[in-house]
Design a protein around this motif. Structure first.
Motif, PDB file in Angstrom:
ATOM      1  N   GLY A  78       0.966  -1.137  -0.077  1.00  0.00           N
ATOM      2  CA  GLY A  78      -0.164  -0.019   0.077  1.00  0.00           C
ATOM      3  C   GLY A  78       0.908   1.260   0.064  1.00  0.00           C
ATOM      4  O   GLY A  78       2.138   1.097  -0.159  1.00  0.00           O
ATOM      5  N   SER A  79       0.112   2.366   0.198  1.00  0.00           N
ATOM      6  CA  SER A  79       0.775   3.665   0.418  1.00  0.00           C
ATOM      7  C   SER A  79       2.022   3.762   1.249  1.00  0.00           C
ATOM      8  O   SER A  79       3.050   4.611   1.245  1.00  0.00           O
ATOM      9  N   GLY A  80       2.070   2.832   2.360  1.00  0.00           N
ATOM     10  CA  GLY A  80       3.005   2.825   3.321  1.00  0.00           C
ATOM     11  C   GLY A  80       4.107   1.958   2.882  1.00  0.00           C
ATOM     12  O   GLY A  80       5.286   2.040   3.650  1.00  0.00           O
ATOM     13  N   ASP A  81       4.194   1.367   1.644  1.00  0.00           N
ATOM     14  CA  ASP A  81       5.110   0.455   1.188  1.00  0.00           C
ATOM     15  C   ASP A  81       5.950   1.019   0.112  1.00  0.00           C
ATOM     16  O   ASP A  81       6.495  -0.097  -0.683  1.00  0.00           O
ATOM     17  N   VAL A  82       6.013   2.064  -0.260  1.00  0.00           N
ATOM     18  CA  VAL A  82       6.522   2.835  -1.583  1.00  0.00           C
ATOM     19  C   VAL A  82       8.207   2.717  -1.503  1.00  0.00           C
ATOM     20  O   VAL A  82       8.694   2.084  -2.494  1.00  0.00           O
ATOM     21  N   VAL A  83       8.701   2.488  -0.380  1.00  0.00           N
ATOM     22  CA  VAL A  83      10.156   2.160  -0.182  1.00  0.00           C
ATOM     23  C   VAL A  83      10.424   0.814  -0.658  1.00  0.00           C
ATOM     24  O   VAL A  83      11.359   0.604  -1.448  1.00  0.00           O
ATOM     25  N   THR A  84       9.743   0.210  -0.061  1.00  0.00           N
ATOM     26  CA  THR A  84       9.724  -1.287  -0.481  1.00  0.00           C
ATOM     27  C   THR A  84       9.745  -1.515  -2.001  1.00  0.00           C
ATOM     28  O   THR A  84      10.349  -2.344  -2.629  1.00  0.00           O
ATOM     29  N   LEU A  85       8.531  -0.920  -2.517  1.00  0.00           N
ATOM     30  CA  LEU A  85       8.512  -1.086  -4.051  1.00  0.00           C
ATOM     31  C   LEU A  85       9.561  -0.535  -4.776  1.00  0.00           C
ATOM     32  O   LEU A  85      10.060  -0.903  -5.910  1.00  0.00           O
TER      33      LEU A  85
END
Lengths: 191, 330
Positions: B265-272
């Motif tokens: 989700g939006s809290g996982d952009v660094v992961t992506l």
């Protein structure tokens, strides 16, 4: 599985040190804890040194002014109430340290030379200090001292002519003349 | 006089690109520290003191100054070139199998160990502080000014470093944590696997050519022979964490990646962002699409460029995601 890695994780930051909790460090420093003051110094010194170096265009004097600013900050910490950011407060102390030195020199020159605006006789500095790598930085460093002070304060630090004139003990018209000259010299230097 | 005319456009443009910070060429702190006055220990003016009491208090103040100075110097480590000051927090930590007294000097090559009841605190030269938690084994590898280096063989340490980036390193059996100005907790299990949790600033985890950048609020796992995995938010769903672990360490492949893309989700952009280059080439377009939906790429970043792993574009997008940009201002 993982043929390519992410881009090199190099972090370009004006602040080499991130603070865990600046408010707590300030509180401890206000209570006299030198150990809490060191990380504050490490965090803020690049910005303080940058403004000092741009104002005085001399590495040794910039170092002295930076030291003076931090010592002054330590002495005045009890007056810091958090109404502005700590960085803003510190920045102002650094500018004041440079201007205090300027006023002292200015009075001495005026006394010795017997002119009201001794800085108007000065010539551009020959060699910029090391550490200023960009063309514009070097051109600023070569400006005559008063023109450089006015340019940095007005065009880079956002001071008004009235504030600069008061701090430098000059007439507003004189600071405007210095600014005009500084801009002209810079434009010529960058052509 | 055209004193109030606007700054010429070309000049204004160049001014905007000047760095807002310039580090001094040398460390100014020692001279500043020497000029700092310790807290005022004199009595209040409202209580006039004379004779014996006045001089007694002045003597006590002077003794306090000397005492504080001695304590300061002893704790900060006068011998930072070859060793660091270490202090017992609780229990009986051991320094090279010798029980540590209240304080000591930890020298290069020595092991510091804690059992289930002990903790220790050490000064990292003059650049930070490390707390060693119970059941930990830590070795001091380097004390050079530009390379403060530890090896955490097992257990947990909590580091708070206020030095410029890339001066403090903690090696583990599966990766090296590189300080970028931060506070973090690093744990190593008996198998050599690690968990890094960054609480302030940034840390890079490196193992050979494999790297991960972990900002505050994220964790990253490491495994021997594999290096650092993909960072994930401390608030990430357990299912997402599990999928990432399969993708990073157990050949979970495209099934695991599919789950990550579905759950992120939006809290996982660094992961992506990390997955933009970690995903197998045929799946990078899917990662791009997912990330772009959550956080549009900035101007100058194109789909084609990202799929070709263009480093400049990857950095631009990283800055937009706060990976680098969060450091640029207070």
């Amino acid at each position: 599985m993982h043929a390519v890695d992410p881009a090199e994780p190099r972090v370009d930051s004006p602040f080499p040190v991130l603070l865990h909790d600046e408010t707590e460090l300030v509180r401890r420093a206000q209570a006299g804890d030198v150990a809490a003051f060191e990380p504050l110094y490490r965090h803020h010194v690049p910005r303080v040194y940058a403004v000092c170096l741009r104002l005085v265009a001399d590495v040794r004097r910039a170092e002295e002014m930076t030291q003076t600013a931090f010592v002054q900050a330590w002495k005045s910490l009890h007056r810091f109430r958090g109404e502005s950011a700590f960085s803003t407060w510190l920045h102002r102390l650094a500018v004041n340290a440079v201007l205090m030195e300027f006023r002292s020199l200015h009075r001495r020159e005026a006394h010795v030379m017997g002119v009201a605006e001794p800085g108007t006789l000065e010539t551009p500095t020959d060699s910029p200090p090391p550490g200023l790598r960009l063309d514009l930085e070097r051109a600023i460093a070569r400006l005559p001292a008063q023109a450089r002070l006015v340019f940095v304060l007005h065009d880079m630090e956002g001071y008004t002519h009235e504030e600069i004139a008061k701090q430098m003990e000059l007439q507003p018209g004189t600071t405007k003349a210095h600014l005009h000259r500084a801009r002209q010299l810079l434009q010529e230097a960058l052509r | 006089m055209n004193d109030d005319t606007e700054l010429p456009e070309k000049l204004a443009l160049q001014l905007r690109h000047l760095p807002s910070a310039i580090p001094p060429e040398r460390d100014l702190w020692p001279e500043i520290r020497d000029r700092l006055e310790v807290p005022d220990l004199r009595p209040s003016r409202s209580v006039p003191l004379r004779g014996f009491w006045r001089y007694s208090l002045l003597a006590a103040a002077a003794a306090g100054v000397v005492g504080l100075s001695l304590v300061w110097r002893s704790f900060r480590g006068s011998d930072t070139a070859t060793g660091w000051a270490v202090a017992v927090v609780s229990g009986s930590p051991q320094l090279d199998r010798q029980r540590l007294a209240d304080q000591g000097t930890w020298r290069r090559g020595q092991w510091l160990e804690t059992d289930s009841d002990s903790r220790a605190r050490l000064a990292v030269g003059t650049i930070g502080e490390v707390n060693l938690e119970p059941n930990s084994r830590l070795r001091l590898l380097g004390t050079a000014a530009q390379d403060h280096r530890l090896r955490l063989e097992r257990g947990t340490l909590r580091a708070f470093i206020w030095a410029p980036p890339r001066l403090f390193f903690v090696e583990t059996p599966s990766a090296t944590a590189v300080d970028l100005g931060c506070a973090y907790t690093l744990s190593v299990d008996d198998a050599g696997g690690g968990t890094l949790h960054v609480t302030s600033g940034y840390v890079a985890l490196e193992s050979g050519a494999r790297r991960a950048l972990i900002p505050a609020g994220l964790l990253c796992l490491t495994r021997p022979g594999k290096g650092p995995g993909t960072p994930f938010s401390q608030d990430a769903a357990p299912e997402l964490r599990a999928a990432l672990e399969r993708f990073d360490f157990t050949a979970g492949g495209e099934v695991a990646l599919e789950a990550v893309l579905r759950l992120a989700g939006s809290g996982d952009v660094v992961t992506l962002w990390h997955l933009l280059t970690r995903a197998p080439a045929p799946r990078r377009a899917d990662v791009f699409e997912r990330l772009a939906r959550l956080h549009a790429p900035p101007a100058g970043v194109t789909r084609e460029g990202i799929l070709a792993a263009d480093r400049a574009m990857l950095k631009l997008w990283a800055a937009e995601l706060g990976l680098f940009g969060a450091l640029s201002e207070e």
